[in-house]
Design a protein around this motif. Structure first.
Motif, PDB file in Angstrom:
ATOM      1  N   MET A 209       7.331  13.364  -4.372  1.00 27.89           N
ATOM      2  CA  MET A 209       5.898  13.255  -4.669  1.00 27.89           C
ATOM      3  C   MET A 209       5.546  11.947  -5.362  1.00 27.89           C
ATOM      4  O   MET A 209       4.540  11.309  -5.046  1.00 27.89           O
ATOM      5  N   ARG A 210       6.386  11.527  -6.300  1.00 25.49           N
ATOM      6  CA  ARG A 210       6.099  10.290  -7.042  1.00 25.49           C
ATOM      7  C   ARG A 210       6.022   9.097  -6.092  1.00 25.49           C
ATOM      8  O   ARG A 210       5.110   8.272  -6.175  1.00 25.49           O
ATOM      9  N   GLY A 211       6.975   9.019  -5.164  1.00 32.10           N
ATOM     10  CA  GLY A 211       6.990   7.909  -4.224  1.00 32.10           C
ATOM     11  C   GLY A 211       5.788   7.929  -3.304  1.00 32.10           C
ATOM     12  O   GLY A 211       5.214   6.874  -2.984  1.00 32.10           O
ATOM     13  N   LEU A 212       5.359   9.126  -2.863  1.00 31.35           N
ATOM     14  CA  LEU A 212       4.186   9.233  -1.988  1.00 31.35           C
ATOM     15  C   LEU A 212       2.926   8.784  -2.697  1.00 31.35           C
ATOM     16  O   LEU A 212       2.117   8.045  -2.129  1.00 31.35           O
ATOM     17  N   SER A 215       2.838   5.044  -2.920  1.00 35.85           N
ATOM     18  CA  SER A 215       2.527   4.385  -1.649  1.00 35.85           C
ATOM     19  C   SER A 215       1.057   4.520  -1.290  1.00 35.85           C
ATOM     20  O   SER A 215       0.452   3.590  -0.740  1.00 35.85           O
ATOM     21  N   VAL A 216       0.459   5.648  -1.630  1.00 34.96           N
ATOM     22  CA  VAL A 216      -0.969   5.849  -1.368  1.00 34.96           C
ATOM     23  C   VAL A 216      -1.806   4.923  -2.231  1.00 34.96           C
ATOM     24  O   VAL A 216      -2.790   4.328  -1.784  1.00 34.96           O
ATOM     25  N   ASN A 217      -1.413   4.786  -3.500  1.00 29.77           N
ATOM     26  CA  ASN A 217      -2.136   3.896  -4.407  1.00 29.77           C
ATOM     27  C   ASN A 217      -2.082   2.433  -3.939  1.00 29.77           C
ATOM     28  O   ASN A 217      -3.051   1.686  -4.085  1.00 29.77           O
TER      29      ASN A 217
END
Length: 220
Positions: A209-212, A215-217
């Motif tokens: 979740m942290r990586g997603l 990447s969205v930010n």
């Protein structure tokens, strides 16, 4: 609060669905969440812990926060609490009632047949409880029922309640089928659902979740 300021209110009616913990509270002064939990056709009312009741407890406890804190601790530790006789006596302005799923559908049907007006299941809970109260007490005081949602948010339930038949297909097709039945103007937000592009569902494991999010930010 408005009644305390002078608004001429006769009774304040608290309506619940089959998860009627608040109905029992107003009748007995005992709040007990140790009971079966039901998933119903009025899902926003599917609760056993009310997040707003503390405000009322604070008022009938003469604004003594220590009493409220103690009651909330009892709820956390034991799943229940009982207010004092003095506090219970200050609830005479309140009426508690409930409606199960069958009563909800019957109320949607009754209101539509009598007024040609479609209500959603949550509004039907309130309407049913008010109707029950009026029949029981013959109190004909003009009553304001706070409608909570569009019937198009629950097209399957509303369509079945009015027609006695199930929709051909749930989701947006059900919205369209209900609209064909009601012959009214769709709310703007509902209209937009028919032109909005569907997004691909993505299932992420907790560790990813942290990586997603990062990447969205970055994409803005």
């Amino acid at each position: 609060m408005l009644k305390k300021l002078g608004l001429p209110i006769n009774k304040l009616i608290c309506a619940s669905n089959q998860n009627n913990v608040l109905t029992d509270f107003f009748k007995t002064g005992i709040y007990d969440r140790n009971r079966p939990f039901y998933l119903t056709n009025s899902p926003s009312m599917d609760i056993l812990v009310s997040s707003n009741l503390e405000r009322l407890l604070f008022m009938i406890a003469d604004e003594d926060e220590h009493i409220v804190i103690d009651l909330m601790d009892q709820l956390k530790q034991n799943g229940k609490y009982q207010i004092s006789t003095t506090m219970k006596a200050k609830l005479t302005d309140f009426i508690g009632g409930s409606a199960d799923e069958i009563q909800i559908k019957k109320e949607i049907k009754r209101v539509f047949d009598e007024a040609k007006y479609a209500i959603d299941p949550h509004t039907a809970v309130a309407s049913s409880v008010v109707h029950q109260y009026q029949q029981k007490t013959d109190d004909q005081t003009p009553t304001v029922i706070v409608s909570t949602a569009s019937p198009y948010k629950f097209p399957e339930t509303v369509f079945e309640a009015i027609t006695g038949n199930q929709v051909k297909q749930p989701g947006l097709p059900a919205v369209k089928q209900l609209n064909e039945l009601l012959q009214d103007e769709l709310p703007v937000g509902i209209k937009e659902l028919f032109t909005t592009k569907s997004r691909q569902e993505v299932v992420i494991e907790t560790k990813g979740m942290r990586g997603l999010i990062k990447s969205v930010n970055k994409r803005g």
